[in-house]
Design an enzyme around this catalytic site. Sequence first.
Site, mmCIF file in Angstrom:
data_model
loop_
_atom_site.group_PDB
_atom_site.id
_atom_site.type_symbol
_atom_site.label_atom_id
_atom_site.label_comp_id
_atom_site.label_asym_id
_atom_site.label_seq_id
_atom_site.Cartn_x
_atom_site.Cartn_y
_atom_site.Cartn_z
ATOM 1 N N HIS A 151 -3.406 -5.253 -0.124
ATOM 2 C CA HIS A 151 -2.873 -5.804 1.125
ATOM 3 C C HIS A 151 -2.870 -7.338 1.052
ATOM 4 O O HIS A 151 -3.840 -7.985 1.458
ATOM 5 C CB HIS A 151 -3.718 -5.352 2.318
ATOM 6 C CG HIS A 151 -3.582 -3.900 2.641
ATOM 7 N ND1 HIS A 151 -2.725 -3.434 3.613
ATOM 8 C CD2 HIS A 151 -4.198 -2.803 2.106
ATOM 9 C CE1 HIS A 151 -2.820 -2.116 3.683
ATOM 10 N NE2 HIS A 151 -3.701 -1.705 2.775
ATOM 11 N N GLU A 200 -1.421 -9.401 2.894
ATOM 12 C CA GLU A 200 -1.382 -10.040 4.219
ATOM 13 C C GLU A 200 -2.761 -10.463 4.695
ATOM 14 O O GLU A 200 -2.892 -11.382 5.520
ATOM 15 C CB GLU A 200 -0.742 -9.097 5.241
ATOM 16 C CG GLU A 200 -1.544 -7.869 5.606
ATOM 17 C CD GLU A 200 -1.265 -6.672 4.721
ATOM 18 O OE1 GLU A 200 -1.529 -5.527 5.153
ATOM 19 O OE2 GLU A 200 -0.793 -6.883 3.590
ATOM 20 N N CYS A 221 0.838 -1.201 0.000
ATOM 21 C CA CYS A 221 0.000 0.000 0.000
ATOM 22 C C CYS A 221 0.877 1.257 0.000
ATOM 23 O O CYS A 221 1.519 1.560 -0.996
ATOM 24 C CB CYS A 221 -0.964 -0.029 1.179
ATOM 25 S SG CYS A 221 -2.357 1.116 0.995
#
Length: 682
Positions: free
Chosen positions: A639, A641, A507
Amino acid sequence: RDLKSRYLLRAASRTHCNLTDMWRQIKCLLLLLFFPIAACIICIPKSPFTIRGGASSTLDELDALVEDAVANNRKIVVVTGGVLSGIGKGVTASSIGVLFRAMGLRVTALKIDPYLNVDAGTMSPFEHGEVFVLDDGGETDLDLGNYERFLSVCLTKDSNLSTGKIYQSVIEKERVGDYLGKTVQVVPHISDAIQAWVLRVAKTPVTHFSTISNQGKQHGKPPEVCIVELGGTLGDIESMPFVEALRELQMRLGYKNMCFVHVSLIPVLGSPPEQKTKPTQHSVKQMMQLGLRPDFLCCRSSISLEEGAKRKLSLFTSVPENAIISLHDVSNIYRVPLMMVEQNLPSMLVQRLRIKPYTKYTSKNTKYSQASPNLVKIEKSKLFKEWTQLAQSVDEPETECTIALVGKYCDQGDAYASVMKALMHSAIATKQRLRIEWIDASDLASDDGDCDDNDEEWLDKSNAAWVRLKKSHGLVVPGGFGSRGLEGKIAAINYARTAKVPFLGVCLGMQAAVIEYSRNVLGRPGSHSAEFAEGLEEGVEDVVIFMPEGDRERMGGTMRLGARETILKSGSKARKLYGSEKVMERHRHRYEVNPAVASDLEDSGLRFVGVNADGTGERMEVVELEEDVHPYFVGAQFHPEFTSRPELPSPLFLGLLQAAKVFAAPKQTSGVANGDLEVTNK
């Protein structure tokens, strides 16, 4: 005198007759008016006559949801906490979900947060930790990340319920007249709305894949078990409506369809160490005063719960001794479900909730605390075997690597919870012991770009930060908001690029990487983000711009949120790691790389290998350098993750750990100590 008396008598008689006639006429008129109204009232159906369904519409919906849950034998497990917050309710709830998964059941989860915020999107990472983003764009509590990782499902924004959400929904109904002018109260209106919300989430289909695909159609099956975590600590004033709603819900669903698991603390004090049960005794006592009775007691402690402590707790809490589960400290959180199995929790849950087909041949009179360990043999299931192997592999690494995490919320580790977990998943997959080096970006460079040579304290701190950064085998720059620390992130990225240290930007980390490249390679020193600087030359210095569809006024829920499709170019690192041309990843941002400068950057060697495919315009999603220029230099606007799982690590984080393993190989020393993820001093 006689004539006068007769005259007065006749006058009074006439007046009486006139009044009598008038009253008779009034009664006739009232009857004429009453009968049509009465006929209308009798003919009107039983349901209320308002536009939105009336006061009983909510109650009718609740009754229908209860009937559906009972008819489908749907079970609800409520996890509460006592003594203090942050005691481990989220991990406990997730681990119980793993047990149900190993039984072959479909599981979903709901997190109840008693705060007044509508969602977690506007809350500070310093205060609340990470904001976890779901496929549908829901900005939720970080515990939903635990649920998704442990349960391997994609939840929805309704899976996070706050006081703000429930009050907002009830007040909206009151404003349009749904309650027919009644006095709207916490009980029954708020409590009924909470119960209906829980039951709706409990029946909402979940899936292992992105819910945004196939035009947003749900393609999962309805869950069979719903894990509900009540946030905070029992007894907190803000959680009272939820406690009352859960009490009422158990009465509606029935004893066999809903149970309570209470997580409490057993401190170890004194010398020699002694386990103290009094805090848990008082916690359960308060729980019972509120109308709830725990079926299982999960005791958090630094050491295994002693038999004497169990007997004492059972005596004072009325929880069967076998149903008191010791959740002591272990080497890694993946061992928590294994601990539960060792203490026969799966069989007791099955017997308590009468889950078929396991209880088909057991007596209804059998106490759940006396359930046979042979009732449920999940140790033989494929999922449980894989989970056991996962827990063991964390403690048996082959090598060690250090990853520097350069951020601005380093004093609050939960602010990067998903990044830590994604790194951990990839470290497990690559058989490495992971050491995270927390580095505050502000320590690497001052925010105005000019270091104060006279500030010895700052210089000492900065030198120490750079030493730790240069000892690392890889670098992660995660997302964030605000200008503080941006120059430090850019300086760290410059070091990673020039020293060929494996790098992953997420990001804002990707945006910082583009700014660094534009300044130092493209030769535009004024390059910056429109988020932090004004007066930038359009198409030259405004490397990062505000998205046209963004909202500058409202903060909550106005970013580019949720899962979006990205198309990866053939031959790129990202394409090789994902193994697919199209991928779904979750976003949370208001600013993006300026498409007007993308061609200039590509001509100078920075490759934009991922672009969006959602029809909202040209978006630069993934950036990287060629392999002959840098072993691993990748940035992603999304993102990755948020979609990492223990059994299926995020491809971009996996690529980082693979490159870090190669980078660290010449520096490895012999012998690696066993252990879980280690966080060094900040």
